[in-house]
Scaffold this motif. Structure first.
Motif, PDB file in Angstrom:
ATOM      1  N   ARG A 170       0.816  -1.222   0.000  1.00 45.74           N
ATOM      2  CA  ARG A 170       0.000   0.000   0.000  1.00 45.74           C
ATOM      3  C   ARG A 170       0.844   1.265   0.000  1.00 45.74           C
ATOM      4  NH1 ARG A 170      -2.486  -4.918   0.611  1.00 45.74           N
ATOM      5  NH2 ARG A 170      -4.761  -4.709   0.647  1.00 45.74           N
ATOM      6  N   GLY A 171       2.158   1.119  -0.036  1.00 46.67           N
ATOM      7  CA  GLY A 171       3.024   2.287  -0.064  1.00 46.67           C
ATOM      8  C   GLY A 171       3.148   3.003   1.261  1.00 46.67           C
ATOM      9  N   ARG A 172       2.810   2.342   2.349  1.00 47.98           N
ATOM     10  CA  ARG A 172       2.935   2.981   3.666  1.00 47.98           C
ATOM     11  C   ARG A 172       4.396   3.124   4.079  1.00 47.98           C
ATOM     12  NH1 ARG A 172      -1.783   3.007   6.896  1.00 47.98           N
ATOM     13  NH2 ARG A 172      -3.538   1.847   5.996  1.00 47.98           N
ATOM     14  N   VAL A 173       5.238   2.201   3.613  1.00 45.51           N
ATOM     15  CA  VAL A 173       6.658   2.265   3.937  1.00 45.51           C
ATOM     16  C   VAL A 173       7.460   2.251   2.645  1.00 45.51           C
ATOM     17  CG1 VAL A 173       6.384   1.120   6.172  1.00 45.51           C
ATOM     18  CG2 VAL A 173       6.931  -0.233   4.152  1.00 45.51           C
ATOM     19  N   ASP A 174       8.612   2.905   2.696  1.00 48.41           N
ATOM     20  CA  ASP A 174       9.576   2.893   1.606  1.00 48.41           C
ATOM     21  C   ASP A 174      10.454   1.652   1.809  1.00 48.41           C
ATOM     22  OD1 ASP A 174      12.408   3.406   0.631  1.00 48.41           O
ATOM     23  OD2 ASP A 174      11.365   5.069  -0.335  1.00 48.41           O
ATOM     24  N   GLY A 175      10.364   0.690   0.898  1.00 49.22           N
ATOM     25  CA  GLY A 175      11.049  -0.579   1.078  1.00 49.22           C
ATOM     26  C   GLY A 175      12.549  -0.460   1.289  1.00 49.22           C
ATOM     27  N   PRO A 176      13.281   0.197   0.384  1.00 51.81           N
ATOM     28  CA  PRO A 176      14.727   0.320   0.594  1.00 51.81           C
ATOM     29  C   PRO A 176      15.077   1.016   1.901  1.00 51.81           C
ATOM     30  CG  PRO A 176      14.178   0.804  -1.687  1.00 51.81           C
ATOM     31  CD  PRO A 176      12.876   0.676  -0.952  1.00 51.81           C
ATOM     32  N   ALA A 177      14.351   2.092   2.244  1.00 52.14           N
ATOM     33  CA  ALA A 177      14.637   2.792   3.497  1.00 52.14           C
ATOM     34  C   ALA A 177      14.339   1.898   4.699  1.00 52.14           C
ATOM     35  CB  ALA A 177      13.813   4.074   3.569  1.00 52.14           C
ATOM     36  N   PHE A 178      13.271   1.122   4.615  1.00 52.68           N
ATOM     37  CA  PHE A 178      12.891   0.228   5.711  1.00 52.68           C
ATOM     38  C   PHE A 178      13.985  -0.785   5.989  1.00 52.68           C
ATOM     39  CE2 PHE A 178      11.034  -3.746   7.192  1.00 52.68           C
ATOM     40  CZ  PHE A 178      10.250  -3.348   8.250  1.00 52.68           C
ATOM     41  N   PHE A 179      14.416  -1.500   4.945  1.00 53.80           N
ATOM     42  CA  PHE A 179      15.417  -2.542   5.150  1.00 53.80           C
ATOM     43  C   PHE A 179      16.792  -1.945   5.467  1.00 53.80           C
ATOM     44  CE2 PHE A 179      12.268  -5.126   2.819  1.00 53.80           C
ATOM     45  CZ  PHE A 179      12.209  -6.224   3.672  1.00 53.80           C
ATOM     46  N   THR A 180      17.114  -0.795   4.882  1.00 56.42           N
ATOM     47  CA  THR A 180      18.392  -0.147   5.206  1.00 56.42           C
ATOM     48  C   THR A 180      18.430   0.233   6.677  1.00 56.42           C
ATOM     49  OG1 THR A 180      18.654   0.697   2.950  1.00 56.42           O
ATOM     50  CG2 THR A 180      19.908   1.791   4.689  1.00 56.42           C
ATOM     51  N   ARG A 181      17.338   0.730   7.198  1.00 57.71           N
ATOM     52  CA  ARG A 181      17.287   1.112   8.611  1.00 57.71           C
ATOM     53  C   ARG A 181      17.517  -0.100   9.516  1.00 57.71           C
ATOM     54  NH1 ARG A 181      14.559   5.486  11.348  1.00 57.71           N
ATOM     55  NH2 ARG A 181      13.921   4.923  13.478  1.00 57.71           N
ATOM     56  N   LEU A 182      16.857  -1.216   9.177  1.00 62.58           N
ATOM     57  CA  LEU A 182      17.054  -2.421   9.974  1.00 62.58           C
ATOM     58  C   LEU A 182      18.501  -2.903   9.901  1.00 62.58           C
ATOM     59  CD1 LEU A 182      13.866  -4.612   9.321  1.00 62.58           C
ATOM     60  CD2 LEU A 182      14.463  -3.377  11.401  1.00 62.58           C
ATOM     61  N   LEU A 183      19.048  -2.922   8.691  1.00 56.42           N
ATOM     62  CA  LEU A 183      20.411  -3.405   8.516  1.00 56.42           C
ATOM     63  C   LEU A 183      21.417  -2.508   9.224  1.00 56.42           C
ATOM     64  CD1 LEU A 183      20.025  -4.338   4.769  1.00 56.42           C
ATOM     65  CD2 LEU A 183      20.703  -5.956   6.536  1.00 56.42           C
ATOM     66  N   THR A 184      21.106  -1.217   9.332  1.00 62.28           N
ATOM     67  CA  THR A 184      22.012  -0.271   9.984  1.00 62.28           C
ATOM     68  C   THR A 184      21.949  -0.373  11.501  1.00 62.28           C
ATOM     69  OG1 THR A 184      21.766   1.271   8.138  1.00 62.28           O
ATOM     70  CG2 THR A 184      22.617   2.171  10.193  1.00 62.28           C
ATOM     71  N   ARG A 185      20.759  -0.607  12.040  1.00 60.42           N
ATOM     72  CA  ARG A 185      20.562  -0.467  13.484  1.00 60.42           C
ATOM     73  C   ARG A 185      20.462  -1.787  14.247  1.00 60.42           C
ATOM     74  NH1 ARG A 185      16.728   4.822  14.400  1.00 60.42           N
ATOM     75  NH2 ARG A 185      17.767   6.190  12.880  1.00 60.42           N
ATOM     76  N   VAL A 186      20.251  -2.880  13.547  1.00 61.41           N
ATOM     77  CA  VAL A 186      20.082  -4.172  14.217  1.00 61.41           C
ATOM     78  C   VAL A 186      21.308  -5.032  13.960  1.00 61.41           C
ATOM     79  CG1 VAL A 186      18.671  -6.251  14.361  1.00 61.41           C
ATOM     80  CG2 VAL A 186      17.573  -4.027  13.959  1.00 61.41           C
ATOM     81  N   PRO A 187      21.903  -5.635  14.979  1.00 66.83           N
ATOM     82  CA  PRO A 187      23.049  -6.524  14.746  1.00 66.83           C
ATOM     83  C   PRO A 187      22.704  -7.613  13.735  1.00 66.83           C
ATOM     84  CG  PRO A 187      22.773  -6.104  17.096  1.00 66.83           C
ATOM     85  CD  PRO A 187      21.573  -5.514  16.417  1.00 66.83           C
ATOM     86  N   ALA A 188      23.615  -7.859  12.814  1.00 67.12           N
ATOM     87  CA  ALA A 188      23.336  -8.779  11.713  1.00 67.12           C
ATOM     88  C   ALA A 188      22.916 -10.171  12.188  1.00 67.12           C
ATOM     89  CB  ALA A 188      24.538  -8.860  10.782  1.00 67.12           C
ATOM     90  N   PRO A 189      23.564 -10.786  13.191  1.00 66.02           N
ATOM     91  CA  PRO A 189      23.103 -12.111  13.630  1.00 66.02           C
ATOM     92  C   PRO A 189      21.666 -12.104  14.131  1.00 66.02           C
ATOM     93  CG  PRO A 189      25.318 -11.678  14.446  1.00 66.02           C
ATOM     94  CD  PRO A 189      24.808 -10.382  13.892  1.00 66.02           C
ATOM     95  N   LEU A 190      21.290 -11.049  14.872  1.00 64.24           N
ATOM     96  CA  LEU A 190      19.918 -10.956  15.356  1.00 64.24           C
ATOM     97  C   LEU A 190      18.947 -10.778  14.196  1.00 64.24           C
ATOM     98  CD1 LEU A 190      17.749 -10.651  17.537  1.00 64.24           C
ATOM     99  CD2 LEU A 190      18.386  -8.230  17.737  1.00 64.24           C
ATOM    100  N   LEU A 191      19.307  -9.946  13.219  1.00 67.75           N
ATOM    101  CA  LEU A 191      18.417  -9.728  12.085  1.00 67.75           C
ATOM    102  C   LEU A 191      18.230 -11.015  11.286  1.00 67.75           C
ATOM    103  CD1 LEU A 191      16.735  -7.810  10.401  1.00 67.75           C
ATOM    104  CD2 LEU A 191      18.806  -7.165   9.146  1.00 67.75           C
ATOM    105  N   LEU A 192      19.297 -11.782  11.063  1.00 65.87           N
ATOM    106  CA  LEU A 192      19.164 -13.027  10.314  1.00 65.87           C
ATOM    107  C   LEU A 192      18.317 -14.044  11.080  1.00 65.87           C
ATOM    108  CD1 LEU A 192      22.685 -13.584   8.708  1.00 65.87           C
ATOM    109  CD2 LEU A 192      20.609 -12.674   7.656  1.00 65.87           C
ATOM    110  N   ARG A 193      18.485 -14.098  12.396  1.00 67.24           N
ATOM    111  CA  ARG A 193      17.635 -15.004  13.168  1.00 67.24           C
ATOM    112  C   ARG A 193      16.170 -14.571  13.112  1.00 67.24           C
ATOM    113  NH1 ARG A 193      17.889 -15.310  18.158  1.00 67.24           N
ATOM    114  NH2 ARG A 193      19.274 -13.597  18.734  1.00 67.24           N
ATOM    115  N   PHE A 194      15.939 -13.263  13.065  1.00 64.94           N
ATOM    116  CA  PHE A 194      14.575 -12.767  12.914  1.00 64.94           C
ATOM    117  C   PHE A 194      14.013 -13.173  11.550  1.00 64.94           C
ATOM    118  CE2 PHE A 194      11.859  -9.379  11.134  1.00 64.94           C
ATOM    119  CZ  PHE A 194      10.780  -9.474  12.007  1.00 64.94           C
ATOM    120  N   LEU A 195      14.806 -13.026  10.492  1.00 66.89           N
ATOM    121  CA  LEU A 195      14.341 -13.397   9.152  1.00 66.89           C
ATOM    122  C   LEU A 195      14.067 -14.885   9.049  1.00 66.89           C
ATOM    123  CD1 LEU A 195      16.691 -11.213   6.908  1.00 66.89           C
ATOM    124  CD2 LEU A 195      14.351 -10.724   7.656  1.00 66.89           C
TER     125      LEU A 195
END
Length: 414
Positions: A334-359
């Motif tokens: 629905r265009g509520r979030v900007d996809g690249p900005a959303f994932f870039t923010r997560l990748l920048t602020r969340v430790p990579a091991p935690l993010l991969l376990r979340f995925l």
């Protein structure tokens, strides 16, 4: 010709092979399960060769088969800024489907419990006293398999009704460059320097196997699927303008379409007939990853069979994970979030091991709540509140029909 057995596994993709492998090696004291693995003969119904990627904490059972693995991850925002991260204790792993298939078929052939039959299943259903699969061999002769249980890994002919369905479509080139341009120690996870579609998002994805060799992919999440020529134009732009690979040779290609949907996939379609793998919802709706979920699901089914329990496959992902994915898919669509900005923010602020376990759906509730601090709360809350009022319906595919998944087990790209 008729065959009698305890279980039939239909399809020799990641899910079918993974279940057959576990049934071929019953643990000590377990109840053996006489199994027939029905593998489609060479042709359009056979699963095409592809690459599966997943991550594990330390060594894993398929490590000897890996094409490559990495301890570092890199992502790039639209402006070119770089995010580099260590993955320890995880490793990101790349497995070729042909290597996995050869390993499974050799293992199965060495034991008495699984028989591989090359035949195309035409009819699967329950009958009094069990189940029946009607199939046809490559020479055209009919084959009927009678069993107590059937585990069907083929893609469904129709996707389930959903509130949101995006298609993850990708094409990859295996390239060999004239000069060293790749960092073989780092996987390029998401590179958003690609032109972005009006709806959804796109990114590049690079799996380097050496300084001059890599699998380079272009991936989109969108409602409509690009054709091969459009994907090749995007790859030409990405390898030339973005990666600046210079002269290179394309040694092989792979392509796929993965439905990213909040539809409910049935795990049983008739008495004694079960679905496994992507057809049972193993694909993570927000990312397209499935290989790890397939392993968990098949391990649970094999354990139930070996213990004499009812082998209904468990849900591949928790109810909490499916709800979070439904919210994100709704917000992206629905265009509520900007996809690249959303994932870039997560990748920048969340430790990579935690993010991969979340995925991978392996985080706890407190960890999920901690990740929630790094998402656009208003946008996600708006989609969460809208979900109960969003009807589930069939979504037309690019040709006007309901889209059918062409990557039935596990994707290369996230």
């Amino acid at each position: 010709m008729d065959i009698e057995c305890d279980a039939v596994v239909v399809g020799a993709g990641a899910a079918g092979l993974s279940l057959a492998l576990r049934l071929a090696r019953p643990p000590a004291g377990a109840r053996p399960v006489r199994t027939v693995l029905l593998a489609a003969p060479p042709g359009p119904m056979r699963t095409a060769r592809r690459t599966w990627c997943y991550w594990e904490d330390g060594p894993g059972p398929y490590d000897p088969l890996l094409t490559a693995s990495w301890e570092r991850l890199r992502a790039r925002a639209r402006d070119g800024s770089t995010i580099d991260a260590a993955l320890a204790p995880l490793r990101y792993k790349m497995l070729d489907s042909d290597a996995f298939e050869d390993h499974v078929l050799r293992t199965v052939a060495d034991g008495p419990w699984v028989t591989t039959v090359e035949a195309l299943a035409e009819q699967v259903g329950s009958v009094p006293g069990g189940t029946r699969v009607r199939a046809r061999r490559p020479d055209g002769s009919p084959l009927t398999v009678h069993a107590r249980w059937v585990f069907d890994s083929r893609p469904p002919s129709r996707l389930p009704p959903a509130r949101t369905t995006l298609m993850q479509h990708f094409r990859g080139w295996f390239v060999r460059t004239r000069r060293p341009v790749f960092d073989p120690g780092t996987v390029e996870f998401m590179d958003f320097r690609t032109p972005q579609p009006a709806q959804g998002l796109s990114f590049g994805y690079v799996l380097p196997t050496g300084p001059r060799e890599a699998l380079v992919e272009y991936t989109e999440f969108s409602r409509r699927v690009l054709g091969r020529d459009a994907h090749d134009r995007a790859l030409t732009d990405y390898t030339g303008r973005v990666l600046r690979t210079g002269g290179h040779e394309i040694t092989a290609c792979e392509q796929g379409v993965i439905p990213m949907t909040d539809g409910d996939f049935p795990r049983s379609t008739a008495e004694g007939v079960f679905r496994i793998g992507a057809s049972a919802g193993a694909v993570r709706p927000s990312t397209g990853y499935a290989f790890s979920a397939v392993q968990r699901q098949c391990a649970a089914v094999a354990a139930a069979l070996h213990a004499g329990r009812h082998p209904l496959p468990p849900p591949a992902h928790s109810a909490r994970s499916r709800f979070m994915d439904a919210v994100l898919l709704h917000a992206l669509d629905r265009g509520r979030v900007d996809g690249p900005a959303f994932f870039t923010r997560l990748l920048t602020r969340v430790p990579a091991p935690l993010l991969l376990r979340f995925l991978d759906g392996r985080t706890s509730l407190p960890e999920d709540l901690s990740l929630g601090r790094h998402v656009p709360v208003a946008a996600m809350l708006g989609s969460a509140l809208a979900l109960p009022f969003t009807p589930r319906r069939d979504r037309p595919g690019p040709d006007g029909d309901t889209p059918r998944p062409t990557t039935p087990d596990a994707p290369t790209a996230p």
